[in-house]
Design a protein around this motif. Structure first.
Motif, PDB file in Angstrom:
ATOM      1  N   GLY A 209     -19.957 -27.556  50.681  1.00  0.00           N
ATOM      2  CA  GLY A 209     -19.698 -26.701  49.539  1.00  0.00           C
ATOM      3  C   GLY A 209     -20.206 -25.279  49.704  1.00  0.00           C
ATOM      4  N   ALA A 210     -19.580 -24.339  48.992  1.00  0.00           N
ATOM      5  CA  ALA A 210     -20.006 -22.932  49.025  1.00  0.00           C
ATOM      6  C   ALA A 210     -19.434 -22.210  47.821  1.00  0.00           C
ATOM      7  CB  ALA A 210     -19.547 -22.249  50.308  1.00  0.00           C
ATOM      8  N   TRP A 211     -20.209 -21.256  47.276  1.00  0.00           N
ATOM      9  CA  TRP A 211     -19.739 -20.356  46.238  1.00  0.00           C
ATOM     10  C   TRP A 211     -19.468 -18.991  46.856  1.00  0.00           C
ATOM     11  CZ3 TRP A 211     -18.571 -20.769  41.061  1.00  0.00           C
ATOM     12  CH2 TRP A 211     -18.900 -21.973  40.431  1.00  0.00           C
ATOM     13  N   HIS A 212     -18.333 -18.362  46.486  1.00  0.00           N
ATOM     14  CA  HIS A 212     -18.000 -17.010  46.916  1.00  0.00           C
ATOM     15  C   HIS A 212     -17.840 -16.115  45.687  1.00  0.00           C
ATOM     16  CE1 HIS A 212     -16.070 -18.219  51.053  1.00  0.00           C
ATOM     17  NE2 HIS A 212     -17.283 -18.712  50.877  1.00  0.00           N
ATOM     18  N   LEU A 213     -18.127 -14.837  45.862  1.00  0.00           N
ATOM     19  CA  LEU A 213     -17.892 -13.834  44.823  1.00  0.00           C
ATOM     20  C   LEU A 213     -16.816 -12.858  45.289  1.00  0.00           C
ATOM     21  CD1 LEU A 213     -21.300 -12.661  43.291  1.00  0.00           C
ATOM     22  CD2 LEU A 213     -19.326 -13.594  42.064  1.00  0.00           C
ATOM     23  N   TYR A 214     -15.854 -12.575  44.408  1.00  0.00           N
ATOM     24  CA  TYR A 214     -14.786 -11.626  44.723  1.00  0.00           C
ATOM     25  C   TYR A 214     -14.587 -10.680  43.544  1.00  0.00           C
ATOM     26  CZ  TYR A 214     -13.570 -15.238  48.153  1.00  0.00           C
ATOM     27  OH  TYR A 214     -13.609 -16.163  49.161  1.00  0.00           O
ATOM     28  N   ARG A 215     -14.341  -9.420  43.841  1.00  0.00           N
ATOM     29  CA  ARG A 215     -13.876  -8.510  42.801  1.00  0.00           C
ATOM     30  C   ARG A 215     -12.393  -8.805  42.528  1.00  0.00           C
ATOM     31  NH1 ARG A 215     -17.039  -4.436  41.113  1.00  0.00           N
ATOM     32  NH2 ARG A 215     -18.928  -3.983  42.327  1.00  0.00           N
ATOM     33  N   HIS A 216     -11.950  -8.529  41.332  1.00  0.00           N
ATOM     34  CA  HIS A 216     -10.553  -8.813  40.980  1.00  0.00           C
ATOM     35  C   HIS A 216      -9.611  -8.131  41.970  1.00  0.00           C
ATOM     36  CE1 HIS A 216     -11.738 -10.981  37.572  1.00  0.00           C
ATOM     37  NE2 HIS A 216     -11.843 -10.002  36.682  1.00  0.00           N
ATOM     38  N   GLY A 217      -8.681  -8.904  42.475  1.00  0.00           N
ATOM     39  CA  GLY A 217      -7.693  -8.379  43.411  1.00  0.00           C
ATOM     40  C   GLY A 217      -8.045  -8.597  44.858  1.00  0.00           C
ATOM     41  N   ASP A 218      -9.310  -8.927  45.166  1.00  0.00           N
ATOM     42  CA  ASP A 218      -9.692  -9.178  46.558  1.00  0.00           C
ATOM     43  C   ASP A 218      -9.152 -10.537  47.005  1.00  0.00           C
ATOM     44  OD1 ASP A 218     -11.014  -6.822  46.560  1.00  0.00           O
ATOM     45  OD2 ASP A 218     -13.036  -7.670  46.461  1.00  0.00           O
ATOM     46  N   PRO A 219      -8.677 -10.655  48.246  1.00  0.00           N
ATOM     47  CA  PRO A 219      -8.166 -11.949  48.733  1.00  0.00           C
ATOM     48  C   PRO A 219      -9.315 -12.929  48.985  1.00  0.00           C
ATOM     49  CG  PRO A 219      -8.159 -10.329  50.506  1.00  0.00           C
ATOM     50  CD  PRO A 219      -8.542  -9.577  49.267  1.00  0.00           C
ATOM     51  N   TRP A 220      -9.048 -14.198  48.734  1.00  0.00           N
ATOM     52  CA  TRP A 220     -10.038 -15.234  49.010  1.00  0.00           C
ATOM     53  C   TRP A 220     -10.152 -15.461  50.514  1.00  0.00           C
ATOM     54  CZ3 TRP A 220      -8.908 -19.695  44.986  1.00  0.00           C
ATOM     55  CH2 TRP A 220      -9.123 -19.185  43.699  1.00  0.00           C
ATOM     56  N   ARG A 221     -11.344 -15.787  50.946  1.00  0.00           N
ATOM     57  CA  ARG A 221     -11.579 -16.043  52.371  1.00  0.00           C
ATOM     58  C   ARG A 221     -11.346 -17.506  52.743  1.00  0.00           C
ATOM     59  NH1 ARG A 221     -15.916 -12.957  50.819  1.00  0.00           N
ATOM     60  NH2 ARG A 221     -17.388 -14.698  51.015  1.00  0.00           N
ATOM     61  N   ARG A 222     -11.033 -18.318  51.759  1.00  0.00           N
ATOM     62  CA  ARG A 222     -10.701 -19.722  52.017  1.00  0.00           C
ATOM     63  C   ARG A 222      -9.401 -20.051  51.301  1.00  0.00           C
ATOM     64  NH1 ARG A 222     -15.875 -23.851  52.094  1.00  0.00           N
ATOM     65  NH2 ARG A 222     -17.179 -22.690  53.566  1.00  0.00           N
ATOM     66  N   PRO A 223      -8.676 -21.068  51.758  1.00  0.00           N
ATOM     67  CA  PRO A 223      -7.402 -21.413  51.115  1.00  0.00           C
ATOM     68  C   PRO A 223      -7.598 -21.960  49.708  1.00  0.00           C
ATOM     69  CG  PRO A 223      -7.959 -23.000  52.838  1.00  0.00           C
ATOM     70  CD  PRO A 223      -8.936 -21.886  52.969  1.00  0.00           C
ATOM     71  N   HIS A 224      -6.563 -21.801  48.887  1.00  0.00           N
ATOM     72  CA  HIS A 224      -6.627 -22.219  47.489  1.00  0.00           C
ATOM     73  C   HIS A 224      -6.839 -23.721  47.362  1.00  0.00           C
ATOM     74  CE1 HIS A 224      -5.276 -23.076  43.366  1.00  0.00           C
ATOM     75  NE2 HIS A 224      -5.625 -21.822  43.100  1.00  0.00           N
ATOM     76  N   ARG A 225      -6.369 -24.503  48.311  1.00  0.00           N
ATOM     77  CA  ARG A 225      -6.504 -25.963  48.206  1.00  0.00           C
ATOM     78  C   ARG A 225      -7.959 -26.417  48.261  1.00  0.00           C
ATOM     79  NH1 ARG A 225      -4.680 -24.994  53.430  1.00  0.00           N
ATOM     80  NH2 ARG A 225      -6.094 -25.696  55.096  1.00  0.00           N
ATOM     81  N   GLU A 226      -8.858 -25.559  48.773  1.00  0.00           N
ATOM     82  CA  GLU A 226     -10.278 -25.919  48.851  1.00  0.00           C
ATOM     83  C   GLU A 226     -11.047 -25.510  47.601  1.00  0.00           C
ATOM     84  OE1 GLU A 226     -11.998 -24.385  52.432  1.00  0.00           O
ATOM     85  OE2 GLU A 226     -10.520 -25.348  53.738  1.00  0.00           O
TER      86      GLU A 226
END
Length: 292
Positions: free
Chosen positions: A70-87
């Motif tokens: 498991g891991a938590w990530h922080l993104y500003r609105h509009g930034d692409p995720w560094r992991r796929p949506h299925r995860e």
């Protein structure tokens, strides 16, 4: 692989982005429990070992357990995720940030009045990453472990004793204490048990503010034995070994040359290797002839 220090750094980042801000969106496709409502304000983000809690102003608590993946990530609105949506396992959004939990095996909610009744959190020991952790209680729990035959290498991973120590710190703490990972926990004197707890707390707290872990000062790479199978020990020049240990089946790294404190005596098995009935008859006859 998150350890206690990683989760504390994650909690600090989430605290900065989420606390005292109203949530505008929540999504958790595998959530167990009540769904947090948009418009509520995040009041608290805390880490306990590999557990991370986020609490809203209506008393709802989101509990995630990172375990190995498991891991938590922080993104500003509009930034692409560094992991796929299925995860994705949970998303918390406010007007600026998106906090995304990936691959956490446990995502659940409950209300704060029931915290003491929670079946998982109720058994967690003191968090060694916290400066106010009761180290005396940790020592007592370690030395009074409910299975005296358990080895210290196994007990260090039991979050009921104290939390924050993962596989990496288990290996490094035992090396720093020159302690055999196969020592029965019941064989440890109080002085050594206290040293184990204090070394674990010191190493964890020393790594709370930076991502690169350093557990052995002056050692290239910062790690004394973890991940160094087949290489020479920096202390005694013997070869670092590895094997899986205990019910958790995690890979243990240790130096058999200098980690010899309270090492158990080898078990000698004098049982004949060939248990074929003809072999037993031959050995019985041989003993009878010698007796004559």
């Amino acid at each position: 692989m998150p350890e206690g220090d990683t989760i504390h750094r994650t909690a600090a980042a989430l605290r900065t982005a989420l606390v005292d801000r109203k949530m505008v969106r929540f999504d958790a496709p595998r959530l167990v429990g009540v769904v947090p409502r948009a418009g509520r304000t995040v009041e608290r983000v805390e880490a306990h070992g590999k557990h991370l809690e986020i609490e809203w102003d209506d008393g709802v608590i989101l509990h995630t357990h990172m375990r190995l993946s498991g891991a938590w990530h922080l993104y500003r609105h509009g930034d692409p995720w560094r992991r796929p949506h299925r995860e994705m396992r949970a998303v918390i959004e406010n007007d600026t940030w998106s906090a995304v939990c990936f691959n956490a095996p446990l995502v659940e909610t409950y209300r704060s009045p029931n915290l003491s009744r929670h079946p998982g959190l109720g058994r967690i020991g003191p968090d060694l990453c916290r400066v106010d952790a009761d180290l005396d209680r940790c020592v007592e729990s370690l030395l009074a472990y409910d299975d005296p035959r358990a080895t210290i290498g196994e007990v260090l991973l039991d979050q009921r004793v104290f939390c924050g120590v993962g596989n990496l710190y288990r290996c490094e703490v035992l090396w720093a204490c020159e302690l055999s990972p196969f020592a029965p926990v019941s064989s440890l004197p109080e002085t050594l048990g206290r040293r184990v707890v204090n070394v674990a707390a010191r190493l964890l707290r020393a790594n709370l503010t930076h991502a690169e872990r350093i557990t052995a000062a002056g050692v290239p790479g910062g790690l004394a034995v973890y991940g160094r199978t087949g290489q020479r020990c920096f202390r005694c020049a013997d070869t670092v070994h590895s094997r899986r240990q205990g019910l958790s089946n995690r890979v243990l790294y240790w130096c058999p040359g200098c980690q010899v404190r309270h090492e158990p005596a080898p078990v000698i098995d004098d049982t004949p290797t060939d248990q074929h009935p003809a072999a037993r008859l031959f050995l019985d006859e041989l003993r009878h002839q010698r007796a004559i």
